[in-house]
Write a protein that holds these residues in place. Structure first.
Motif, PDB file in Angstrom:
ATOM      1  N   CYS A   1       0.886  -1.176   0.000  1.00  0.00           N
ATOM      2  CA  CYS A   1       0.000   0.000   0.000  1.00  0.00           C
ATOM      3  C   CYS A   1       0.911   1.211   0.000  1.00  0.00           C
ATOM      4  O   CYS A   1       1.433   1.604   1.045  1.00  0.00           O
ATOM      5  CB  CYS A   1      -0.931  -0.003   1.202  1.00  0.00           C
ATOM      6  SG  CYS A   1      -2.153   1.334   1.184  1.00  0.00           S
TER       7      CYS A   1
ATOM      8  N   CYS B   1      -6.329   0.918   1.255  1.00  0.00           N
ATOM      9  CA  CYS B   1      -6.032   0.167   0.031  1.00  0.00           C
ATOM     10  C   CYS B   1      -6.996  -1.005  -0.085  1.00  0.00           C
ATOM     11  O   CYS B   1      -7.407  -1.594   0.922  1.00  0.00           O
ATOM     12  CB  CYS B   1      -4.588  -0.340   0.034  1.00  0.00           C
ATOM     13  SG  CYS B   1      -3.346   0.917  -0.388  1.00  0.00           S
TER      14      CYS B   1
ATOM     15  N   PRO C   1      -2.296  -3.293  -4.708  1.00  0.00           N
ATOM     16  CA  PRO C   1      -3.702  -2.888  -4.542  1.00  0.00           C
ATOM     17  C   PRO C   1      -4.387  -2.674  -5.881  1.00  0.00           C
ATOM     18  O   PRO C   1      -3.737  -2.558  -6.928  1.00  0.00           O
ATOM     19  CB  PRO C   1      -3.590  -1.576  -3.752  1.00  0.00           C
ATOM     20  CG  PRO C   1      -2.258  -1.037  -4.138  1.00  0.00           C
ATOM     21  CD  PRO C   1      -1.361  -2.226  -4.340  1.00  0.00           C
TER      22      PRO C   1
ATOM     23  N   PRO D   1      -3.512   3.805  -3.534  1.00  0.00           N
ATOM     24  CA  PRO D   1      -4.505   3.807  -2.454  1.00  0.00           C
ATOM     25  C   PRO D   1      -5.809   4.478  -2.892  1.00  0.00           C
ATOM     26  O   PRO D   1      -5.833   5.336  -3.789  1.00  0.00           O
ATOM     27  CB  PRO D   1      -3.823   4.607  -1.338  1.00  0.00           C
ATOM     28  CG  PRO D   1      -2.368   4.595  -1.675  1.00  0.00           C
ATOM     29  CD  PRO D   1      -2.291   4.537  -3.166  1.00  0.00           C
TER      30      PRO D   1
END
Length: 899
Positions: free
Chosen positions: A297, A342, A418, A423
């Motif tokens: 993340c 995330c 992610p 994010p």
């Protein structure tokens, strides 16, 4: 000359320190230069006094950290310190709460104290596990003063059905140790650091055979801090006959060898197969399917990583492949507040577990990617139909070379990225602690994920995910006293979110659509729960005629074009020369004010324009007759302006005459009278109409008295400047002729506190003059009007000058200069009890606005403040400041007609 050299050295040292501080601040602030669309501001701030539909539960117990929601029985079970509660899920504040008290005995508390534990926090029975065991019983575990115990609870009567049993292998010893547990088909899976000096472990406690992670020769977990776990039914609909898996989420000490920025901690996801039975000889009573990978993340473009996993929430999909994981991440630096959200997909996690392995040759080296041969069947996989066809039906039938490879290669090389590779949200000044997600289908047929995120200060943020970004709908203050949110649960049946904290439990509705009073307010919110029905903002779940509702979640702007603005209408009457504040309160933190006069937008707010503006309102300074008209304040949001309030301003020509001055009643009246020109007795002029009643201090604020005070101040300060000039010329002459007498400035003395102490002791009876910069006012963000302060206490030139008597050394052949006369007391324009109810302070045009419930930002400063004071002479600077003070005298009652 020596003193001059010392002063130049001090100035050089100060500049070096300033440059060094700027470099440090630049380096320290580097990681926080992130895209602005990620650092989102909550649209609406709701204080605890404005919460609607809020229900609370509190008792003598504290630390409500464990919660279990039973939808069928509509009960909410809550574990606290020394007690377990059964609450009505529809209304937790109802009197139907049941309780099981489970305290520790005095002897057990004494034994805890002998272990060196804290009697205020640790030597109690903190409930850490509370889950359903079967159709009739619950199962709970507590720390029990560093001697964990577990017990069964009969749900119907809500009592312990048996004596507590040993819980050392099921529950951690401390109340804050990272811990997660699942009971699946009456099998218990836990992850924690169980004993006082043991290593972290993932275990299956029952039934037999019990399994755990490996410690040697390769340790699978390194100082792991667990935050959550979940079961994913991957066997359902599987074409390969795959097994169900349990996923564990934690943060541990880093092992990898990287060429980028070094991290001491990393977020991980690990998995084990539900049907794992361990190995026959190798890895006996150990997991044969344990694998772990890193959860990334980060802001890759800025090389900024969030490595501390704080919370995880699992959103099941239609199939196991559609499962999503939402995680709250933080920074390793405990003194820096920042959080990121995330989202990961199960398919990305599975892909990482199918990639290359990491290898560690010896305990002193870092892990790096393994490039050798991989045994068959693939190490760490579950039993599938393909293995069963080869006669491998259970994990105990796996070959030894596969199990030896598993023992030495638990870490995967591929990182789990992610969704969208960034994010969903980044917050600079917020530490999120928990997250829960609710899936809502909007009027456009799409499913939206609504996130509820708790902070460490007791705030709850509600946000919706739109195209890979989070829009924070509102932030709610749940507690008057700041405290962390320990747990979050969502009940779709009750349409409630339950919040656990150290002081109690709070129940809130998932949405409060009636908070939005207009069509645009409802649309701007972009709340998937809410829509406009033509009259009010309603909840779409409880609305029957959904075809007539208006909602725009993706843009938050369409649907209200045919509605009429219902702005507030007000009328005001003021006199020429008076100041008046037109208030305009904006409910949205994302809206900006826009003012119009008779339908035309203002073109500028300079010092000579007669206007000052901010988010609290518009200030008309020394009103003129041509400023009469209709003033309308608009809230501009999403490129749409909505009228908020309209003022019909009438400015009259009549002005009140100056009142007679009685010097015995007003200490400043004589000062004003001496500077006011008198009229000849024989002159005849028409008398103005009788004045309106004045407030007590209106006499002082009359134009004639104000002008007299300004002239007197300028005269006195001008005289002091002359004295100052004589003193400076005299000092310069003494330095040129080489006299031993020394004249020092306190700034130089502060830079060199130890220099020439003996010389100063010999001249105690002398005097000198000092220049001191007096700051005006700081707005709370470190920005001062007229003066700028540094961290080391130095003050830059700015503000205005005051001459202060002090000490110096006279010349042996000349008389010392006369002492400077004291300044007259500055007239107090407003008493300390004066209440500016207009929301602005006397430091206009610097206007502060409240943001995010916690901080303020500077919206606008005057044009004069953007220019360095060094560009003005002393007289120009003084005139500018006095003119500014004159303009900032506001009426005490701006909502009434001006007097």
């Amino acid at each position: 000359m020596r003193l001059l050299a010392e002063m130049q050295g001090a100035r050089s040292s100060a500049l070096q320190l300033l440059l060094l501080g700027c470099c440090v601040c630049a380096v320290a602030g580097y990681p926080f230069k992130v895209p602005l669309d990620l650092d989102v501001t909550p649209r609406i701030t709701v204080l605890s006094s404005g919460l609607q539909g809020c229900r609370r539960f509190q008792s003598s117990a504290v630390n409500y950290s464990t919660m279990l929601l039973e939808t069928d029985s509509e009960r909410l079970y809550v574990g606290a310190r020394g007690a377990v509660f059964s609450l009505n899920a529809s209304d937790i504040s109802a009197s139907s709460a049941l309780i099981i008290e489970w305290e520790v005995s005095p002897e057990q508390k004494r034994q805890c104290l002998l272990k060196g534990k804290d009697n205020k926090t640790e030597c109690f029975n903190h409930i850490r596990l509370l889950q359903r065991f079967n159709s009739t019983h619950l199962y709970m575990c507590g720390t029990h003063a560093f001697n964990p115990l577990c017990a069964y609870v009969e749900e119907e009567r809500f009592v312990m059905s048996s004596q507590p049993e040993e819980g050392r292998d099921k529950c951690p010893y401390g109340p804050t140790t990272g811990y997660t547990a699942l009971i699946i088909d009456q099998q218990m899976y836990t992850a924690s650091q169980y004993e006082f000096r043991s290593f972290p472990d993932i275990r299956r406690n029952s039934p037999s055979p019990t399994l755990k992670t490996e410690d040697a020769p390769t340790r699978w977990l390194n100082e792991a801090d667990f935050v959550g776990s979940t079961l994913v039914r991957e066997s359902l609909g599987s074409s390969t006959g795959d097994d169900d898996k349990i996923y564990f989420f934690f943060t541990e000490r880093s092992e990898e060898q990287t060429t980028t920025y070094s991290h001491s901690r990393m977020a991980r996801v690990a998995r084990v197969c539900k049907g794992d039975r361990g190995g026959r000889l190798t890895l006996q009573k150990r997991w044969t399917s344990f694998l772990k990978a890193r959860l990334m993340c980060s802001l890759a473009d800025y090389n900024f990583h969030f490595n501390m996993l704080r919370s995880i929430f699992v959103v099941p999909g239609h199939t196991s492949q559609d499962t999503l994981f939402y995680g709250i991440f933080g920074l390793e630096w405990k003194n820096v507040k920042a959080s990121a959200v995330c989202r990961f997909s199960l398919s990305e996690v599975q892909e990482a577990f199918q990639g290359p392995y990491m290898e560690n040759q010896d305990s002193d080296s870092k892990w790096k990617e393994y490039t050798g041969k991989i045994p068959d069947p693939r190490p760490g996989t579950c039993i599938t139909d393909a293995l069963r066809a080869r006669g491998i039906n259970v994990s105990t039938s796996l070959p030894d070379d596969v199990l030896n490879f598993v023992r030495r290669h638990p870490l995967m090389s591929q990182q789990v990225q992610p969704s969208d590779r960034h994010p969903l949200l980044f917050r600079r000044t917020t530490d999120y602690t928990r997250v829960a997600v609710h899936v809502v289908q909007g009027l456009d047929g799409q499913k939206y994920h609504v996130l509820y995120m708790g902070t460490n200060e007791g705030w709850l943020h509600k946000a919706v995910e739109v195209e890979g970004r989070l829009h924070i709908i509102e932030e709610m203050q749940l507690f008057e006293e700041p405290q962390p949110i320990n747990n979050l649960l969502i009940s779709e049946k009750q349409m409630s979110v339950y919040v656990g904290s150290p002081s109690g439990v709070v129940q809130l509705p998932l949405s409060n659509c009636h908070r939005y009073t207009s069509c645009y307010d409802c649309i701007f919110a972009r709340d998937p729960h809410c829509a406009w029905d033509g009259v009010q903002c309603v909840n779409i779940i409880s609305s029957e005629a959904r075809s007539t509702l208006i909602q725009d979640i993706k843009r938050g702007s369409n649907g209200c074009e045919n509605t009429q603005d219902e702005s507030v209408q007000r009328s005001r009457s003021v006199r020429v020369g008076d100041d008046v504040l037109l208030q305009c309160e904006l409910s949205s933190n994302l809206a900006t004010p826009l003012w119009t006069l008779d339908g035309s937008e203002f073109q500028g707010y300079g010092l000579n324009s007669g206007f000052r503006t901010g988010t609290d309102g518009l200030l008309i300074i020394e009103a003129r007759q041509d400023q009469s008209g209709l003033y309308t304040c608009y809230a501009v949001e999403n490129s749409i302006k909505v009228a908020v309030v309209t003022y019909n301003i009438t400015i009259r020509l009549d002005r009140p005459p100056p009142l007679p001055v009685n010097p015995t009643e007003d200490p400043y009246s004589l000062f004003a009278t001496l500077s006011t020109p008198t009229e000849h007795p024989s002159s005849e002029k028409p008398l103005p109409p009788p004045p309106a009643p004045l407030l007590p201090h209106s006499e002082l604020l009359s134009p004639r008295n104000m002008e007299a005070m300004y002239l007197s101040l300028i005269t006195i300060l001008g005289g002091l400047c002359v004295v100052l000039t004589v003193v400076l010329v005299y000092v310069g002459f003494c330095l040129r002729v080489g006299h031993r007498g020394k004249y020092s400035l306190r700034a130089a003395a502060a830079a060199y506190p130890n220099s020439k102490k003996q010389s100063r002791k010999q001249h105690r009876n002398s005097s000198h003059m000092e220049l001191k910069t007096i700051s005006n006012h700081c707005n709370g963000n470190g920005i001062c009007n007229g003066v700028s302060k540094h961290h080391n206490g130095d003050v830059e030139d700015g503000g205005f000058l005051q001459i202060v008597p002090g000490e110096a050394h006279p010349s042996p052949n000349k008389e010392p200069p006369p002492p400077a006369p004291p300044l007259p007391p500055t007239p107090q324009m407003c008493s300390p009890e004066c209440d500016f109810r207009n929301g602005l302070s006397a430091t206009l045009p610097s206007v502060l606005r409240r943001m995010n419930g916690n901080s303020y930002i500077l919206l606008r400063q005057s044009e004069s403040e953007s220019t360095s004071p060094l560009c003005y002479s002393f007289a120009e600077e003084l005139n500018r400041i006095l003119e500014k003070r004159k303009h900032t005298q506001l009426l005490p009652r701006p909502d009434e007609s001006s007097v």
